[in-house]
Design an enzyme around this catalytic site. Structure first.
Site, PDB file in Angstrom:
ATOM      1  N   SER A 234      20.309   0.906  76.423  1.00 14.19           N
ATOM      2  CA  SER A 234      20.564   1.017  74.989  1.00 14.19           C
ATOM      3  C   SER A 234      20.357   2.454  74.502  1.00 14.19           C
ATOM      4  O   SER A 234      20.908   3.381  75.079  1.00 14.19           O
ATOM      5  CB  SER A 234      19.685   0.012  74.242  1.00 14.19           C
ATOM      6  N   ASP A 328      28.529  -7.268  75.150  1.00 20.81           N
ATOM      7  CA  ASP A 328      27.511  -6.517  74.409  1.00 20.81           C
ATOM      8  C   ASP A 328      27.950  -6.435  72.947  1.00 20.81           C
ATOM      9  O   ASP A 328      29.012  -5.911  72.639  1.00 20.81           O
ATOM     10  CB  ASP A 328      27.395  -5.113  75.012  1.00 20.81           C
ATOM     11  N   HIS A 362      23.871  -7.516  75.722  1.00 23.79           N
ATOM     12  CA  HIS A 362      23.325  -6.161  75.670  1.00 23.79           C
ATOM     13  C   HIS A 362      22.104  -5.975  76.567  1.00 23.79           C
ATOM     14  O   HIS A 362      21.958  -4.965  77.234  1.00 23.79           O
ATOM     15  CB  HIS A 362      22.951  -5.823  74.217  1.00 23.79           C
TER      16      HIS A 362
END
Length: 420
Positions: A234, A328, A362
């Protein structure tokens, strides 16, 4: 032996104690043949949130249920899923992400067998899923500004070194770092926001902090040179790209669902300021359940108006492994990995690999970490959709973990075999 009169036993094989990322076999013996049985799993995380799963089974003719062979007929998952009671664990409190703060204690997963007819508890056992192999050191780091935890494997070093960074606002997370160290790496879990005196809501990020951390880590006697690795996910994926672009001594970078440009906060380095990609809030969508879907709000970094936010990844001299989840919903990871690959290729570099996981979300964590489809987003200030389906997410986590270990072994010179 008369199975009907024997005691019902629930077994966790090969042992009730194992590393968090290890697979176990659950067997129930001594049941009445062909009778329905419910298996349940439960854990409590470091926030006190309870995670649960349950599945319906039927004993075979010998009065046994072996989850490695018998299919679940309903519940949290169906079919033959040896680790289904682990990967399908879901929080009782909606939109909660599993939290394990420090790894000195194991996660305790209670497994119960209940009669499918009466609901009576027949047998139970606890699986202790730990993070540290015997002899490993966990050393809190507070040197100058640097905050983190250093994990050193048992045995004679020095060891190939990896800096492990987590998501924006996440402070510090230790499970991945400790499990990497269990595989023969010296690992610095590095915090960079809101941890032990680090700024919580800064106006910008000071890149010299990351430079200091890399310099500190590379000079530790336990760390084998010449280059180190970075693993990121991330927002920290952006930081990993920045580190590989501006700093020397980095040999291998794993970027899980990251971005090739700067996001969330401006980044300052010496006399350079790299602006953040400005999200387009108009592209937010709200789901039927009231969650925000921010996937399309982070713009394409190679458009002319966004190029100032791009990191000069073409300057990097390391190997890259980009892991991409196609479901995601935090942002368009597939596009960002494609852009990174294009820039590297256009500059004559083939030092990267992109691995793609359809239907994964994600958060790609260590194997058997409970799936997090939605939770609070520190940069958005609301609960958002993160995407993914539990089973495919779990399969992606398993696959990526093996690829990560192989990647770091081949590019950091660690010839040890992994204890998968």
């Amino acid at each position: 032996m008369d199975m009907a009169s024997s005691q019902i036993r629930l077994k966790i094989l090969p042992s009730a104690r194992c590393l968090f990322n290890n697979r176990v076999q659950i067997k129930v013996e001594g049941l009445a043949p062909h009778k329905p049985v419910e298996l349940r799993s439960r854990l409590v995380d470091d926030r006190g949130v309870i995670f649960k799963a349950a599945a319906q089974y039927k004993a075979d003719e010998s009065g046994q249920v072996d989850v490695c062979r018998a299919p679940s007929l309903g519940g949290s998952y169906t079919g033959v899923e040896p680790m289904g009671l682990f990967w399908s664990l879901a929080p009782e409190t909606p939109h909660t992400k599993f939290l394990k703060k420090n790894v000195l204690s194991p996660i305790l997963v209670e497994i119960e067998a209940l009669s499918g007819e009466t609901g009576k508890l027949l047998a139970s056992e606890t699986n202790e899923r730990g993070f540290m192999v015997e002899g490993m050191k966990r050393i809190p780091v507070e040197t100058g500004r640097i905050r983190g935890v250093l994990f050193v494997p048992p045995g004679k070093g020095p060891f190939p070194g990896i800096v492990d960074m987590y998501t924006f606002g996440g402070g510090l997370t230790e499970p991945r770092a400790s499990l990497l160290a269990s595989n023969g790496f010296a690992v610095l879990a590095l915090a960079y926001l809101g941890y032990k005196g680090l700024p919580k809501n800064p106006d910008s990020l000071d890149f010299e902090y990351f430079e200091e951390a890399v310099t500190y880590f590379r000079t530790q006697p336990e760390v084998k040179g010449p280059g180190i690795g970075i693993i990121s996910i991330s927002h920290s994926g952006c930081m990993a790209v920045a580190m590989s672009s501006f700093l020397s001594g980095i040999s291998a970078v794993v970027c899980i669902n990251g971005c090739v440009a700067n996001t969330v906060l401006p980044l300052r380095y010496k006399d350079i300021v790299i602006p953040k990609l400005t999200p387009n809030v108009k592209n937010w969508k709200v789901t039927d359940s009231g969650l925000v879907d921010i996937r399309d709000s982070t713009p394409d970094p190679i458009l002319e108006e966004n190029r100032a936010s791009l990191f000069p990844i073409e300057r990097a001299s390391c190997q890259f492994l980009f892991a991409v989840s196609e479901d995601d919903h935090n942002w368009n990871s597939a596009l960002f990995a494609k852009r990174a690959a294009e820039i590297l290729r256009n500059n004559g570099k083939d030092s990267f690999k992109v691995v793609t996981y359809p239907k994964a979300g994600h958060f790609l964590e260590v194997p058997y970490m409970p799936h997090c489809p939605s939770t609070f987003h520190a940069a958005v200030g609301r609960d958002v959709v993160f995407g993914g389906e539990p089973k495919v997410n779990s399969e992606a986590q398993l696959d990526l973990w093996e690829k990560v270990l192989e990647f770091f072994k081949s590019h950091l010179g660690n010839k040890r075999t992994a204890s998968l």
